[in-house]
Design an enzyme around this catalytic site. Structure first.
Site, mmCIF file in Angstrom:
data_model
loop_
_atom_site.group_PDB
_atom_site.id
_atom_site.type_symbol
_atom_site.label_atom_id
_atom_site.label_comp_id
_atom_site.label_asym_id
_atom_site.label_seq_id
_atom_site.Cartn_x
_atom_site.Cartn_y
_atom_site.Cartn_z
ATOM 1 C CG HIS A 114 -1.900 4.150 3.600
ATOM 2 N ND1 HIS A 114 -3.424 4.087 3.867
ATOM 3 C CD2 HIS A 114 -1.406 3.066 2.978
ATOM 4 C CE1 HIS A 114 -3.617 2.651 3.771
ATOM 5 N NE2 HIS A 114 -2.634 1.930 3.188
ATOM 6 C CB SER B 121 -1.056 -0.084 1.291
ATOM 7 O OG SER B 121 -0.374 -0.087 2.382
#
Length: 228
Positions: A173, A119
């Site tokens: 992230h 991610s």
């Protein structure tokens, strides 16, 4: 003959590792945290003790089928777009660098958490596409996947990641996203093969090969040098 996309290669690597982990679950690896660490998960104390390569291997490891499916969908979509715009060399360099930055942020902010997943690197691709929407070099047909068009998705994922119990690594992230924004600002949105000079193309090619070797070396270190 159609060229093999790096995005597809990464997807195959991720799927292959997940299949191996599923097989391992049928055998002796019943402890989930130990299984993740055995296959390359990041864990602050291990990284600090010298297993730095886990910041690389963790990019290709996932915590289960659903985790893999969500990340694979995002990688297939955003990876295909970024690779088409920037070319394979710039894509692989950006993907791995933003993934590394995300994992370094994880090491600093979630030191004692076992962390896996692509991610951070995927958010790096999102960051590149986001800033591309504000550059003059952006192609007119890329408006649907760049700039403000991505803002709702970005905000939702960041906010959701801060909710209690979400179990989402927002350090990866945010680290991946902001490093992607920086790279997207600095890198021209054209494949390196169309660079003005041959030396620029060769530099991108060398960087992509070097990072590919780093990934291979990191997994070799995991197999032969890991304490887990």
């Amino acid at each position: 003959m159609q060229r093999i996309r790096i995005t597809h290669v990464i997807l195959l690597i991720n799927v292959g590792i997940t299949i191996l982990m599923m097989i391992a679950r049928l055998g002796y690896f019943r402890n989930e945290a130990y299984l993740l660490l055995k296959f390359g998960a990041q864990y602050g104390p291990l990284v600090a003790s010298g297993e730095w390569y886990r910041t690389v291997t963790a990019i290709f490891v996932h915590g289960g089928i659903l985790h893999l499916l969500f990340n694979s969908y995002a990688l297939f979509y955003f990876g295909s777009v970024v690779e088409a715009i920037y070319g394979p060399e710039k894509f692989i360099v950006s993907y791995l660098l933003t993934g590394l930055v995300g994992n370094i942020a994880t090491h600093l902010l979630y030191y004692r958490s076992v962390s896996v997943g692509a991610s951070g690197a995927i958010f790096g691709l999102v960051g590149m596409l986001f800033i591309l929407g504000f550059k003059r070099e952006a192609r007119f047909y890329a408006g649907a996947v760049t700039g403000y068009a991505l803002l709702p998705m970005i905000i939702f994922n960041i906010v959701y990641g801060f909710l209690p119990g979400s179990n989402i690594n927002n350090a990866a992230h945010l680290g991946g996203f902001f490093s992607g924004v920086l790279l997207g600002y600095l890198i021209k949105p054209i494949p390196s093969i169309y660079s003005r000079t041959r030396s620029a193309f060769l530099a991108w090619r060398a960087a992509s090969i070097a990072l590919g070797i780093l990934v291979l070396y990191s997994f070799m270190m995991l197999v032969f040098r890991s304490s887990v």
